[in-house]
Design a protein around this motif. Structure first.
Motif, PDB file in Angstrom:
ATOM      1  N   GLU A   7       0.829  -1.205   0.000  1.00  0.00           N
ATOM      2  CA  GLU A   7       0.000   0.000   0.000  1.00  0.00           C
ATOM      3  C   GLU A   7       0.866   1.259   0.000  1.00  0.00           C
ATOM      4  O   GLU A   7       0.530   2.258  -0.625  1.00  0.00           O
ATOM      5  CB  GLU A   7      -0.921  -0.017   1.215  1.00  0.00           C
ATOM      6  CG  GLU A   7      -1.954   1.084   1.207  1.00  0.00           C
ATOM      7  CD  GLU A   7      -2.970   0.942   2.311  1.00  0.00           C
ATOM      8  OE1 GLU A   7      -3.849   1.817   2.383  1.00  0.00           O
ATOM      9  OE2 GLU A   7      -2.898  -0.006   3.115  1.00  0.00           O
ATOM     10  N   GLN A   8       2.017   1.193   0.673  1.00  0.00           N
ATOM     11  CA  GLN A   8       2.907   2.353   0.699  1.00  0.00           C
ATOM     12  C   GLN A   8       3.488   2.634  -0.691  1.00  0.00           C
ATOM     13  O   GLN A   8       3.633   3.787  -1.090  1.00  0.00           O
ATOM     14  CB  GLN A   8       4.058   2.129   1.690  1.00  0.00           C
ATOM     15  CG  GLN A   8       3.643   2.130   3.138  1.00  0.00           C
ATOM     16  CD  GLN A   8       2.948   0.832   3.551  1.00  0.00           C
ATOM     17  OE1 GLN A   8       3.178  -0.221   2.989  1.00  0.00           O
ATOM     18  NE2 GLN A   8       2.075   0.923   4.536  1.00  0.00           N
ATOM     19  N   ARG A  13      -4.984   6.031  -1.574  1.00  0.00           N
ATOM     20  CA  ARG A  13      -5.655   6.930  -0.640  1.00  0.00           C
ATOM     21  C   ARG A  13      -4.756   8.045  -0.115  1.00  0.00           C
ATOM     22  O   ARG A  13      -5.215   8.895   0.619  1.00  0.00           O
ATOM     23  CB  ARG A  13      -6.296   6.171   0.523  1.00  0.00           C
ATOM     24  CG  ARG A  13      -7.545   5.444   0.128  1.00  0.00           C
ATOM     25  CD  ARG A  13      -8.201   4.864   1.367  1.00  0.00           C
ATOM     26  NE  ARG A  13      -8.693   3.540   1.114  1.00  0.00           N
ATOM     27  CZ  ARG A  13      -7.979   2.420   1.141  1.00  0.00           C
ATOM     28  NH1 ARG A  13      -6.728   2.441   1.430  1.00  0.00           N
ATOM     29  NH2 ARG A  13      -8.530   1.258   0.885  1.00  0.00           N
ATOM     30  N   LYS A  14      -3.484   8.028  -0.405  1.00  0.00           N
ATOM     31  CA  LYS A  14      -2.612   9.120   0.047  1.00  0.00           C
ATOM     32  C   LYS A  14      -2.534  10.172  -1.053  1.00  0.00           C
ATOM     33  O   LYS A  14      -2.852  11.329  -0.824  1.00  0.00           O
ATOM     34  CB  LYS A  14      -1.220   8.595   0.399  1.00  0.00           C
ATOM     35  CG  LYS A  14      -1.232   7.707   1.623  1.00  0.00           C
ATOM     36  CD  LYS A  14       0.137   7.157   1.923  1.00  0.00           C
ATOM     37  CE  LYS A  14       0.043   6.184   3.091  1.00  0.00           C
ATOM     38  NZ  LYS A  14       1.235   5.396   3.242  1.00  0.00           N
ATOM     39  N   ASP A  20      -7.612   5.389 -10.070  1.00  0.00           N
ATOM     40  CA  ASP A  20      -6.396   5.704 -10.832  1.00  0.00           C
ATOM     41  C   ASP A  20      -5.389   4.556 -10.746  1.00  0.00           C
ATOM     42  O   ASP A  20      -4.731   4.214 -11.731  1.00  0.00           O
ATOM     43  CB  ASP A  20      -5.752   7.000 -10.326  1.00  0.00           C
ATOM     44  CG  ASP A  20      -6.509   8.240 -10.758  1.00  0.00           C
ATOM     45  OD1 ASP A  20      -7.354   8.134 -11.674  1.00  0.00           O
ATOM     46  OD2 ASP A  20      -6.277   9.315 -10.161  1.00  0.00           O
ATOM     47  N   THR A  21      -5.265   3.969  -9.562  1.00  0.00           N
ATOM     48  CA  THR A  21      -4.358   2.832  -9.383  1.00  0.00           C
ATOM     49  C   THR A  21      -4.770   1.678 -10.287  1.00  0.00           C
ATOM     50  O   THR A  21      -3.924   1.048 -10.938  1.00  0.00           O
ATOM     51  CB  THR A  21      -4.342   2.381  -7.907  1.00  0.00           C
ATOM     52  OG1 THR A  21      -3.895   3.479  -7.098  1.00  0.00           O
ATOM     53  CG2 THR A  21      -3.440   1.190  -7.696  1.00  0.00           C
TER      54      THR A  21
END
Length: 126
Positions: A7-8, A13-14, A20-21
């Motif tokens: 996720e990083q 969500r950041k 988009d991902t």
């Protein structure tokens, strides 16, 4: 070749949306396997993706585990007529997915779960 992205690394969500991902990953891979907490993330990723999305785990579902359980059962008991899978454990995502897989595969599944251990949004009744 498999590619693991946390996720990083994806910045979900950041600074990037799930949509988009999904669009970017769809340009580079043939399928996406996602393990996450919120089932909605899988739904949103699949809706925006142009490649298949496999739900490896959410708070609601664990379909890959259920599929492996059904395959193992059928491997051990090719003629499963009259046989039953009994699940002993919490009434969580694993129990829900196994119950659904049993219905789809025509295998009787008996869930034996402690009172009060049902997930908050069960799709089945004990």
């Amino acid at each position: 070749m498999p590619l693991y992205l946390s996720e990083q690394e994806l910045q979900i969500r950041k600074s990037e949306s799930i949509e988009d991902t999904a669009k970017v990953l769809s340009r580079f891979v043939d399928a996406i396997v996602i393990r996450t907490f919120a089932h909605r993330d899988v739904v949103d990723l699949a809706a925006a993706s142009s490649v298949p999305v496999i739900n490896a785990l959410t708070d609601d579902d664990h379909p890959c585990q259920a599929l492996a359980d059904v395959f193992t059962f059928r491997e051990r008991f090719p003629d499963s007529v009259g046989r039953k899978i009994t699940f002993l454990g919490d009434g969580n995502n694993v129990a829900a997915s196994l119950a659904e897989a049993g219905v789809m595969a025509g295998i009787e599944v008996c869930l034996s779960i402690p009172r009060g251990s049902i997930s908050p949004k069960p799709r089945w009744r004990p």
